[in-house]
Scaffold this active site. Structure first.
Site, mmCIF file in Angstrom:
data_model
loop_
_atom_site.group_PDB
_atom_site.id
_atom_site.type_symbol
_atom_site.label_atom_id
_atom_site.label_comp_id
_atom_site.label_asym_id
_atom_site.label_seq_id
_atom_site.Cartn_x
_atom_site.Cartn_y
_atom_site.Cartn_z
ATOM 1 N N ASP A 8 -11.089 -2.466 -11.070
ATOM 2 C CA ASP A 8 -10.636 -3.564 -11.913
ATOM 3 C C ASP A 8 -11.465 -4.810 -11.600
ATOM 4 O O ASP A 8 -12.469 -4.746 -10.887
ATOM 5 C CB ASP A 8 -9.134 -3.794 -11.757
ATOM 6 N N CYS A 65 -9.238 -1.518 -6.451
ATOM 7 C CA CYS A 65 -8.653 -2.734 -7.005
ATOM 8 C C CYS A 65 -8.484 -3.698 -5.834
ATOM 9 O O CYS A 65 -9.135 -3.519 -4.799
ATOM 10 C CB CYS A 65 -7.351 -2.458 -7.760
ATOM 11 N N THR A 67 -5.958 -4.123 -3.702
ATOM 12 C CA THR A 67 -5.404 -3.428 -2.525
ATOM 13 C C THR A 67 -5.606 -1.923 -2.567
ATOM 14 O O THR A 67 -5.437 -1.262 -1.560
ATOM 15 C CB THR A 67 -3.887 -3.670 -2.409
ATOM 16 N N GLY A 68 -5.902 -1.373 -3.735
ATOM 17 C CA GLY A 68 -5.987 0.073 -3.912
ATOM 18 C C GLY A 68 -4.664 0.678 -4.330
ATOM 19 O O GLY A 68 -4.612 1.822 -4.789
ATOM 20 N N VAL A 69 -3.594 -0.068 -4.189
ATOM 21 C CA VAL A 69 -2.264 0.477 -4.433
ATOM 22 C C VAL A 69 -1.959 0.616 -5.917
ATOM 23 O O VAL A 69 -1.621 1.701 -6.399
ATOM 24 C CB VAL A 69 -1.180 -0.365 -3.720
ATOM 25 N N GLY A 70 -2.064 -0.463 -6.677
ATOM 26 C CA GLY A 70 -1.694 -0.411 -8.088
ATOM 27 C C GLY A 70 -2.480 0.624 -8.872
ATOM 28 O O GLY A 70 -1.917 1.437 -9.618
ATOM 29 N N HIS A 98 -5.598 17.800 4.582
ATOM 30 C CA HIS A 98 -4.202 18.232 4.503
ATOM 31 C C HIS A 98 -3.620 18.185 3.095
ATOM 32 O O HIS A 98 -2.799 19.035 2.738
ATOM 33 C CB HIS A 98 -3.335 17.375 5.419
ATOM 34 N N ARG A 109 -10.006 -6.345 -1.356
ATOM 35 C CA ARG A 109 -9.451 -7.487 -0.624
ATOM 36 C C ARG A 109 -8.909 -7.069 0.738
ATOM 37 O O ARG A 109 -8.455 -7.898 1.505
ATOM 38 C CB ARG A 109 -8.339 -8.131 -1.450
ATOM 39 N N ARG A 133 0.541 25.877 5.755
ATOM 40 C CA ARG A 133 1.481 24.797 5.455
ATOM 41 C C ARG A 133 0.913 23.768 4.488
ATOM 42 O O ARG A 133 1.645 23.193 3.693
ATOM 43 C CB ARG A 133 1.944 24.125 6.745
ATOM 44 N N HIS A 134 -0.390 23.534 4.523
ATOM 45 C CA HIS A 134 -0.967 22.535 3.633
ATOM 46 C C HIS A 134 -0.889 22.980 2.184
ATOM 47 O O HIS A 134 -0.494 22.212 1.304
ATOM 48 C CB HIS A 134 -2.411 22.219 4.030
#
Length: 148
Positions: A8, A65, A67-70, A98, A109, A133-134
């Protein structure tokens, strides 16, 4: 390896530097992001990259972006996407080993360019450990996607 990258308005400069870095490493990079700091909507970019990766148009995706989160939340709304935010290399390695994450995300940022390069390189060099398990847990994630 073919990689789709999206960003973004918070991250055009970091994206440009990462594209150069990835190309120097021999990867093909497709840019789904923006090249200016003019305000844009990260959900549209996250979804576009998510859909392309889920459709097999690339081996993986990278999202950036603030934070990378949105942008990762947007990508994770797409069926078949496993996007993970990484702020350091240990997470970048483990999300591939994993979780077989097909998209990584980080924030311009939050991490600097050299850390971003290290995250990308670590992720790309890691391999899914498969089986056991993965794979069971990835199958469980697919079941959750299919419940609606």
């Amino acid at each position: 390896m073919k990689i789709i990258i999206g960003n973004d308005h918070a991250s055009p400069e970091m994206k440009k530097q990462l594209v150069r870095y990835l190309e120097e490493l021999g990867h093909e990079v497709v840019n789904f992001g923006v090249d200016t700091d003019e305000s844009c909507n990260y959900p549209e970019i996250g979804e576009k990259v998510g859909r392309a990766v889920a459709a097999g148009q690339a081996d993986c995706g990278i999202l950036i972006c603030g934070t990378g989160v949105g942008i990762s939340i947007a990508a994770n709304k797409v069926k078949g996407v496993r996007a993970a935010v990484c702020s350091e290399t240990t997470t970048a390695r483990l999300v591939k080993q994993h979780n077989n994450a097909n998209i990584i995300a980080f924030g311009s940022r939050v991490v600097g360019l050299e850390t971003a390069k290290d995250i990308v390189k670590t992720y790309l060099e890691a391999e899914f450990e498969g089986g056991g398990r993965h794979q069971l847990r990835i199958d469980m994630l697919h079941e959750i996607e299919n419940r609606d």
